[in-house]
Design a protein around this motif. Structure first.
Motif, PDB file in Angstrom:
ATOM      1  N   TYR A   9     -19.167 -37.640  41.167  1.00 18.01           N
ATOM      2  CA  TYR A   9     -18.529 -37.254  39.906  1.00 18.01           C
ATOM      3  C   TYR A   9     -17.172 -37.929  39.741  1.00 18.01           C
ATOM      4  O   TYR A   9     -16.852 -38.465  38.670  1.00 18.01           O
ATOM      5  N   LEU A  13     -15.915 -40.386  36.813  1.00 14.23           N
ATOM      6  CA  LEU A  13     -14.750 -40.028  36.010  1.00 14.23           C
ATOM      7  C   LEU A  13     -13.693 -41.123  36.068  1.00 14.23           C
ATOM      8  O   LEU A  13     -13.097 -41.485  35.039  1.00 14.23           O
ATOM      9  N   GLU A  16     -14.515 -44.036  33.852  1.00 17.86           N
ATOM     10  CA  GLU A  16     -14.331 -43.747  32.430  1.00 17.86           C
ATOM     11  C   GLU A  16     -12.851 -43.687  32.060  1.00 17.86           C
ATOM     12  O   GLU A  16     -12.437 -44.225  31.022  1.00 17.86           O
ATOM     13  N   LEU A  17     -12.042 -43.063  32.900  1.00 20.67           N
ATOM     14  CA  LEU A  17     -10.622 -42.924  32.584  1.00 20.67           C
ATOM     15  C   LEU A  17      -9.872 -44.239  32.723  1.00 20.67           C
ATOM     16  O   LEU A  17      -8.810 -44.423  32.105  1.00 20.67           O
ATOM     17  N   ARG A 288      -3.449 -40.239  31.429  1.00 28.62           N
ATOM     18  CA  ARG A 288      -4.760 -40.172  32.064  1.00 28.62           C
ATOM     19  C   ARG A 288      -4.853 -38.997  33.038  1.00 28.62           C
ATOM     20  O   ARG A 288      -5.934 -38.470  33.282  1.00 28.62           O
ATOM     21  N   GLU A 291      -5.869 -36.054  30.953  1.00 27.20           N
ATOM     22  CA  GLU A 291      -7.278 -36.196  30.596  1.00 27.20           C
ATOM     23  C   GLU A 291      -8.170 -35.893  31.795  1.00 27.20           C
ATOM     24  O   GLU A 291      -9.204 -35.218  31.659  1.00 27.20           O
ATOM     25  N   ALA A 292      -7.796 -36.381  32.969  1.00 25.67           N
ATOM     26  CA  ALA A 292      -8.600 -36.129  34.171  1.00 25.67           C
ATOM     27  C   ALA A 292      -8.696 -34.635  34.456  1.00 25.67           C
ATOM     28  O   ALA A 292      -9.785 -34.105  34.734  1.00 25.67           O
ATOM     29  N   GLU A 294      -8.204 -32.091  32.392  1.00 25.51           N
ATOM     30  CA  GLU A 294      -8.964 -31.407  31.341  1.00 25.51           C
ATOM     31  C   GLU A 294     -10.456 -31.615  31.524  1.00 25.51           C
ATOM     32  O   GLU A 294     -11.256 -30.682  31.362  1.00 25.51           O
ATOM     33  N   ARG A 295     -10.850 -32.840  31.875  1.00 27.49           N
ATOM     34  CA  ARG A 295     -12.275 -33.131  32.070  1.00 27.49           C
ATOM     35  C   ARG A 295     -12.845 -32.348  33.255  1.00 27.49           C
ATOM     36  O   ARG A 295     -13.931 -31.767  33.171  1.00 27.49           O
ATOM     37  N   ILE A 296     -12.135 -32.355  34.372  1.00 28.82           N
ATOM     38  CA  ILE A 296     -12.621 -31.662  35.564  1.00 28.82           C
ATOM     39  C   ILE A 296     -12.745 -30.166  35.293  1.00 28.82           C
ATOM     40  O   ILE A 296     -13.744 -29.528  35.646  1.00 28.82           O
ATOM     41  N   ARG A 298     -13.104 -28.672  32.362  1.00 31.78           N
ATOM     42  CA  ARG A 298     -14.158 -28.411  31.372  1.00 31.78           C
ATOM     43  C   ARG A 298     -15.546 -28.648  31.955  1.00 31.78           C
ATOM     44  O   ARG A 298     -16.455 -27.826  31.783  1.00 31.78           O
ATOM     45  N   ASP A 299     -15.723 -29.760  32.683  1.00 35.00           N
ATOM     46  CA  ASP A 299     -17.052 -30.108  33.188  1.00 35.00           C
ATOM     47  C   ASP A 299     -17.566 -29.095  34.203  1.00 35.00           C
ATOM     48  O   ASP A 299     -18.773 -28.862  34.301  1.00 35.00           O
TER      49      ASP A 299
END
Length: 607
Positions: A9, A13, A16-17, A288, A291-292, A294-296, A298-299
């Motif tokens: 994962y 990630l 993408e970032l 970033r 964003e990292a 928030e993604r972790i 949320r996912d």
């Protein structure tokens, strides 16, 4: 060994970032402008000491304001809570990190995460054991597990340009908040901010806080447990400057950022997260990095205020393989010998409690460690009360990893875990039909065993049921005695699915299986109520059932159903010659004594 789903994962990630642009490198400290805007490192350190990292996770940079959380904990340890609260408050300021947010009457800074509060806090780091700077470096070393140093170029750059911080320090001195020289206090603060760290270090620092103040790798106590919640509370409300409200709303983890591009986040009881990427947004936080995180969050559904009933580091109740404990299918001698030799290729894991990110991650590591030697994994979730979103996604990634390796995985006893089943079915409809194929763990183990048997070419080793020499009950009887047994019995035929015996029937006969298969089972229902069907064993040609009940002519204690078209020889035990009965009883005693010896481990397992 296959890579862990968490590592997979993070690599995805990171890729993408790396494409995300925006933000600018901090330039008010000239030395910080030397950073490469393309640097991006992400690391996770769990509360049980596993570390995952990608990208520039070992690239050194200066810790900057992230040090405020560590210094606050050290000041609490040195001075105690009341003394620190007398000098520094805990209320969010809602203003930028370098704002002069002081209480009008007392001059007390609003909180220790803005510069005014941090300077006051750093000045409270003092005792007789060592100079303050040495104590700060030693404390950081406790968090990271290695010696720390200062980037002298950044320190000098901050010292040359830190006029606003000096002005704040003089105000604090005027109010009596600082008891030492403003110049000495700011120099120590500049040195503290210039300590070199990496994203991996930040993850371990966060893991210490997640683990009650104890470094999960070294076992060193980095912060006294009674102060951990105080540090995390202030990080939650004040750690991200004037974005703290938006952060806790969107990400939901205590965190602290620094203008060097780092972010340290904590999920209490589970892990620490470190992210490093130099370009900052207007509020001084890594673009970033935000964003990292928030993604972790949320996912994996990691928001701190998501309800989780329990977190257990011991969700793995038991694991075993088929050399030790096999399915309840009766096997031929050749099959039994094969499974004793190769049964380690089928692994079973019994989980319990509530699965969340931290507990699921540790279990997955155990499974992946076994995958190199195993062909099939059976994950028994009967005792699992709930699977959190993060844990469900990790188990999904595990299933994908196992499938990609050409091996099998089955999640059993999952009917009560609706959300987990829906995730698998929604994400991988075709694969989930196989992953969720068995609700009964024993059935899943049987299928895995059968693959080994078939691959070895011993699946055709089926005893001739008509030859009673093959039956343990008749072992040692003469041909004449066997003819007598046959003559005393009657051949019975049952279609697949037909009941042969039922609980409560009078026990008068023994049944020799001549052809087909029979299943012995009980129901979990009580008082005549229907319940779940639990298989005790499956019997094939050359086996016998019903012999236990005839010992005392009591009622049957289990049901027997024809699994396939079944042919049996039913022999009323009482009509046999006494000498034959005595011989059979002796065989029965030896047989069950051997079973008890061989299955001692299974008895302990079932208990």
């Amino acid at each position: 060994m296959a890579t862990a789903p968490v590592q997979d994962y993070l690599e995805q990630l990171h890729a993408e970032l790396a494409q995300v642009s925006g933000g600018t490198i901090a330039d008010y400290i000239p030395e910080l402008t030397r950073a490469d805007p393309n640097w991006l490192g992400i690391a996770i350190a769990t509360a049980d000491g596993h570390i995952y990292q990608v990208g520039d996770s070992r690239q050194p940079f200066t810790v900057q304001s992230i040090s405020k959380a560590i210094a606050y904990g050290l000041a609490l340890s040195d001075q105690g809570l009341d003394a620190v609260l007398a000098k520094v408050g805990v209320e969010p300021s809602g203003e930028a990190f370098n704002s002069i947010s002081l209480e009008p009457d007392t001059g007390r800074p609003m909180n220790p995460m803005i510069n005014a509060g941090a300077i006051a806090t750093t000045a409270l780091v003092r005792d007789d054991r060592a100079p303050p700077l040495e104590r700060l470096l030693a404390t950081f070393a406790g968090y990271t597990g290695h010696a720390m140093d200062i980037d002298t170029a950044v320190f000098e750059s901050e010292r040359e340009t830190g006029h606003r911080n000096r002005a704040i320090a003089h105000l604090l001195r005027g109010y009596g908040i600082l008891e030492s020289s403003p110049e000495a206090a700011t120099d120590l603060y500049f040195q503290q901010c210039a300590i070199r760290v990496t994203a991996r270090d930040l993850a371990l620092m966060g893991a210490c806080l997640a683990n009650g103040g104890v470094n999960p790798v070294t076992g060193v106590v980095a912060l006294k447990r009674r102060y951990v919640d105080k540090v995390l509370a202030v990080m939650s409300t004040c750690g991200m400057y004037d974005y703290s409200g938006g952060w806790i709303f969107n990400v939901g983890m205590p965190a602290k950022s620094g203008v060097g591009g780092g972010i340290m986040a904590v999920l209490p009881g589970q892990f620490g997260l470190g992210v490093f990427s130099p370009p900052l947004d207007a509020k001084g936080n890594s673009v970033r990095g935000i964003e990292a995180c928030e993604r972790i969050s949320r996912d994996f559904g990691l928001h701190l205020f998501s309800v989780a009933r329990a977190t257990s580091a011991t969700v793995l109740r038991r694991s075993y393989d088929c050399t030790r404990i096999r399915s309840r299918r009766e096997r031929s001698p050749a099959e039994t010998a094969l499974l004793a030799e190769q049964g380690g290729r089928v692994r079973v894991y019994e989980l319990q409690g509530e699965l969340v990110f931290g507990s699921a991650e540790s279990v997955e590591l155990a499974m992946l460690a076994d995958l190199a030697e195993a062909d099939a994994l059976v994950v028994d979730l009967k005792r699992v009360v709930a699977v959190g979103d993060a844990a469900a996604r990790l188990l999904l990634r595990l299933a994908e990893r196992v499938a990609a390796s050409g091996k099998q995985i089955y999640f059993t006893e999952t009917m009560h875990l609706y959300g987990f089943r829906r995730l698998l079915q929604k994400t991988h409809a075709a694969a989930s039909a196989d992953w969720l194929r068995f609700d009964d763990t024993d059935r899943a183990v049987e299928v895995c065993e059968q693959r080994l048997v078939d691959a070895a070419g011993v699946g055709a080793d089926v005893l001739d049921g008509a030859d009673l020499h093959n039956n343990y009950l008749c072992r040692g009887l003469s041909d004449t005695a066997l003819d007598t047994v046959r003559a005393a019995g009657s051949e019975r035929r049952y279609p697949a699915g037909a009941a042969v015996l039922s609980i409560g029937d009078t026990a008068q006969s023994v049944f020799f299986v001549l052809a087909g298969e029979a299943e012995v089972w009980v129901s979990t229902g009580e008082g005549g109520k229907s319940g779940r069907r639990v298989r005790l064993t499956t019997l094939g040609p050359g086996t016998v059932f019903g012999e236990i009940g005839v010992l005392d002519r009591e009622r049957r204690t289990a049901n027997v159903t024809a699994s396939t078209d079944l042919t049996c020889l039913e022999v009323p035990f009482a009509v046999l010659d006494p000498a034959i009965r005595e011989h059979m009883l002796a065989n029965m005693a030896r047989h069950f004594a051997a079973m008890l010896r061989e299955n001692a481990e299974l008895v302990r397992h079932l208990a």
